[in-house]
Design an enzyme around this catalytic site. Structure first.
Site, PDB file in Angstrom:
ATOM      1  CB  CYS A  30      -0.928   0.015   1.211  1.00  0.00           C
ATOM      2  SG  CYS A  30      -2.291  -1.120   1.032  1.00  0.00           S
TER       3      CYS A  30
HETATM    4  C1  UDX Z   1      -0.701  -0.321   5.620  1.00  0.00           C
HETATM    5  C2  UDX Z   1      -1.673   0.488   6.504  1.00  0.00           C
HETATM    6  O1  UDX Z   1      -1.286   0.342   7.874  1.00  0.00           O
HETATM    7  C3  UDX Z   1      -3.108   0.039   6.269  1.00  0.00           C
HETATM    8  O2  UDX Z   1      -4.002   0.864   7.020  1.00  0.00           O
HETATM    9  C4  UDX Z   1      -3.428   0.146   4.788  1.00  0.00           C
HETATM   10  O3  UDX Z   1      -4.761  -0.291   4.529  1.00  0.00           O
HETATM   11  C5  UDX Z   1      -2.438  -0.671   3.975  1.00  0.00           C
HETATM   12  O4  UDX Z   1      -1.102  -0.238   4.272  1.00  0.00           O
HETATM   13  P1  UDX Z   1       0.499  -2.692   5.743  1.00  0.00           P
HETATM   14  O5  UDX Z   1       1.178  -2.304   4.461  1.00  0.00           O
HETATM   15  O6  UDX Z   1      -0.085  -4.050   5.859  1.00  0.00           O
HETATM   16  O7  UDX Z   1      -0.696  -1.653   6.071  1.00  0.00           O
HETATM   17  O8  UDX Z   1       1.590  -2.572   6.910  1.00  0.00           O
HETATM   18  P2  UDX Z   1       2.002  -1.567   8.080  1.00  0.00           P
HETATM   19  O9  UDX Z   1       2.007  -2.329   9.318  1.00  0.00           O
HETATM   20  O10 UDX Z   1       1.251  -0.314   8.038  1.00  0.00           O
HETATM   21  O11 UDX Z   1       3.544  -1.274   7.691  1.00  0.00           O
HETATM   22  C6  UDX Z   1       3.920  -0.728   6.440  1.00  0.00           C
HETATM   23  C7  UDX Z   1       5.417  -0.564   6.356  1.00  0.00           C
HETATM   24  O12 UDX Z   1       5.858   0.499   7.215  1.00  0.00           O
HETATM   25  C8  UDX Z   1       6.234  -1.791   6.782  1.00  0.00           C
HETATM   26  O13 UDX Z   1       7.317  -1.983   5.877  1.00  0.00           O
HETATM   27  C9  UDX Z   1       6.751  -1.445   8.152  1.00  0.00           C
HETATM   28  O14 UDX Z   1       7.958  -2.080   8.488  1.00  0.00           O
HETATM   29  C10 UDX Z   1       6.961   0.070   7.996  1.00  0.00           C
HETATM   30  N1  UDX Z   1       6.944   0.793   9.285  1.00  0.00           N
HETATM   31  C11 UDX Z   1       5.798   0.846  10.029  1.00  0.00           C
HETATM   32  C12 UDX Z   1       8.095   1.458   9.721  1.00  0.00           C
HETATM   33  O15 UDX Z   1       9.138   1.431   9.057  1.00  0.00           O
HETATM   34  N2  UDX Z   1       8.030   2.170  10.893  1.00  0.00           N
HETATM   35  C13 UDX Z   1       6.902   2.241  11.649  1.00  0.00           C
HETATM   36  O16 UDX Z   1       6.934   2.917  12.684  1.00  0.00           O
HETATM   37  C14 UDX Z   1       5.751   1.555  11.200  1.00  0.00           C
END
Ligand code: UDX
Length: 446
Positions: free
Chosen positions: A276
């Site tokens: 996403c």
């Molecule tokens: C995300 C949104 O959270 C969700 O609401 C939307 O519908 C789809 O995209 P997702 O891609 O499943 O969900 O994962 P998420 O847990 O949000 O993490 C996304 C990325 O950000 C990951 O690579 C994670 O490692 C990274 N991340 C997240 C960070 O680098 N730091 C953080 O503090 C949080």
């Protein structure tokens, strides 16, 4: 048991999880796909991809007899009152949104509705740029069906906010429901469905109604802000690295305790990946550009994200002098723990950069090896165990915060690696425990 029958077109995370959830909440639900193999799998109770708790939920849904999957759209549309569109909207080669699947499903629904004289509500659940639901989906259905939107069929846009690994919880207990509506009648029907679906949960979950385009933009607004928080934390981590003794983890904890901010999504690291954030931020940048606006902040967010992956390699290279012909272990390949999803994973950017520099790479991941192989093929080696990845390695980079990696002890690195130099790209190793034992380079802490 609800009277309303739901068709869900698409069997990805949104489609399959919401299909099963509707069924267990008493709605007759039909999921549609074009993939016969996937369809057979689903009807047998096997999930076509890994998601926490989904196999159990699917079996529960099948046991209710409310749920089935079919091939093709016709049966699903003609045997339902509401069609939810949950097909993919991938990133095109030019980084803009690719609406091919949305266009196709709209045309199919249009053709099917041609000889159907019952009011049908169409709800777009896929992430689409503003204007798509009305101008592409609505108009295409009008054209092919010969029916009028707002009279013969209704139209809503309801963005989906589920995160992988917690899709079921996010679907059953959302923090808000956004209903974009063409007209009051369309919105009323959808709100009534969620009244039955959520019952008391609605006491803690506001339903916001707005027009179609605003609802479409809520989804981008959401993902762009979360991506902004991550890139902000990563930028602050680079500033933290300029000052000896500063630790980004403590800094972000301090910032996050402000009641106006909150500490979520402020974890600095190798950058964000997944299906996403990269796709949606790029799609809205392209959308803005096509409409004459340069989205500078969002461009910077993507730039910082790309750069962060390279930065982890640069940290290692500074220590090793060069990475050419050196054996580098990558611990974790999936874009986050709890999934085998490799879409836009930071590991891909790290690997590309390391390969450019002539490094030899061995990757380890508890579940994503097969998916990683589809992308990386034999350009890297794959280890079955962490020890195998670390054996004789000149350096290691922690890319995904799997428990198996957080539990490693200094000796695990010392006993296997040629030189125990580790870049902690997720801040999961405690510097006070490791810094006297190995060369630990933590993101956001010099
Ligand atoms: C995300 C949104 O959270 C969700 O609401 C939307 O519908 C789809 O995209 P997702 O891609 O499943 O969900 O994962 P998420 O847990 O949000 O993490 C996304 C990325 O950000 C990951 O690579 C994670 O490692 C990274 N991340 C997240 C960070 O680098 N730091 C953080 O503090 C949080």
């Amino acid at each position: 048991m609800s009277e309303t029958k739901i068709a869900i077109h698409g069997t990805g995370f949104i489609g399959l999880v919401s299909g099963c959830c509707f069924a267990i909440k008493g709605f007759k639900t039909i999921n549609s796909t074009y993939d016969q193999i996937k369809c057979d799998q689903i009807n047998k109770g096997e999930t076509p991809f890994y998601e926490n708790g989904l196999e159990e939920l699917l079996r529960e849904a099948l046991a209710t007899k409310n749920f089935k999957c079919v091939v093709g759209r016709k049966y699903a549309v003609l045997n339902s009152d509401v069609s939810m569109i949950a097909v993919g909207t991938p990133m095109g080669k030019d980084y803009s949104i690719n609406l091919t699947f949305i266009e196709k499903i709209a045309e199919e629904i249009g053709q099917i509705l041609q000889n159907h004289n019952q009011y049908h509500l169409i709800v777009v659940r896929s992430t689409v740029v503003p204007g798509t639901t009305r101008n592409l989906v609505g108009k295409r259905i009008e054209k092919l069906s010969g029916k009028k939107m707002g009279e013969d069929f209704g139209l809503c846009m309801q963005p989906e906010f589920l995160a992988e690994g917690r899709s079921i919880l996010d679907t059953l207990e959302p923090d808000r429901i956004i209903i974009g509506e063409l007209d009051k009648k369309s919105g009323d029907i959808l709100q009534k469905i969620y009244g039955v679906f959520y019952e008391d949960h609605l006491n803690n979950c506001p339903i916001l109604r707005m027009n179609l385009e605003s609802a479409e933009l809520v989804k981008y607004g959401n993902n762009c802000l979360l991506a902004t928080k991550i890139s902000y934390a990563n930028e602050m981590s680079r500033i933290a690295e300029l000052v000896p003794g500063v630790d980004i983890v403590q800094v972000m904890r301090g910032v996050g305790l402000d009641y106006r901010i909150n500490e979520k999504f402020l974890r600095a690291g190798v950058g964000f990946g997944g299906s996403c954030f990269p796709k949606d931020v790029n799609a809205i940048i392209s959308f803005a550009r096509a409409h004459g606006y340069d989205a500078r902040l969002l461009r910077a967010i993507m730039e910082i994200n790309e750069d962060q992956a390279k930065h982890t390699v640069d940290l290692l290279e500074n220590e090793l002098k060069e990475v050419k012909n050196k054996k580098i272990a990558l611990l974790g390949l999936a874009f986050k723990p709890g999934t085998n999803d490799m879409r836009f994973a930071p590991s891909i950017r790290i690997i590309d950069y390391l390969l450019e520099k002539g490094a030899q790479i061995i990757g380890w991941d508890p579940v994503a090896e097969e998916e990683a192989f589809k992308i990386m093929k034999n350009s890297i080696l794959y280890a079955d165990k962490i020890e195998e990845a670390l054996l004789d390695a000149d350096g290691a980079i922690i890319v995904t915060e799997w428990d198996e990696i957080s539990q490693l002890q200094p000796n695990d690195f010392k006993k296997s690696m040629k030189t125990p130099i580790v870049v902690d790209g997720r801040r999961i190793l405690d510097p006070t425990k490791f810094q006297d034992e190995i060369t630990l380079l933590s993101i956001g802490k010099r």
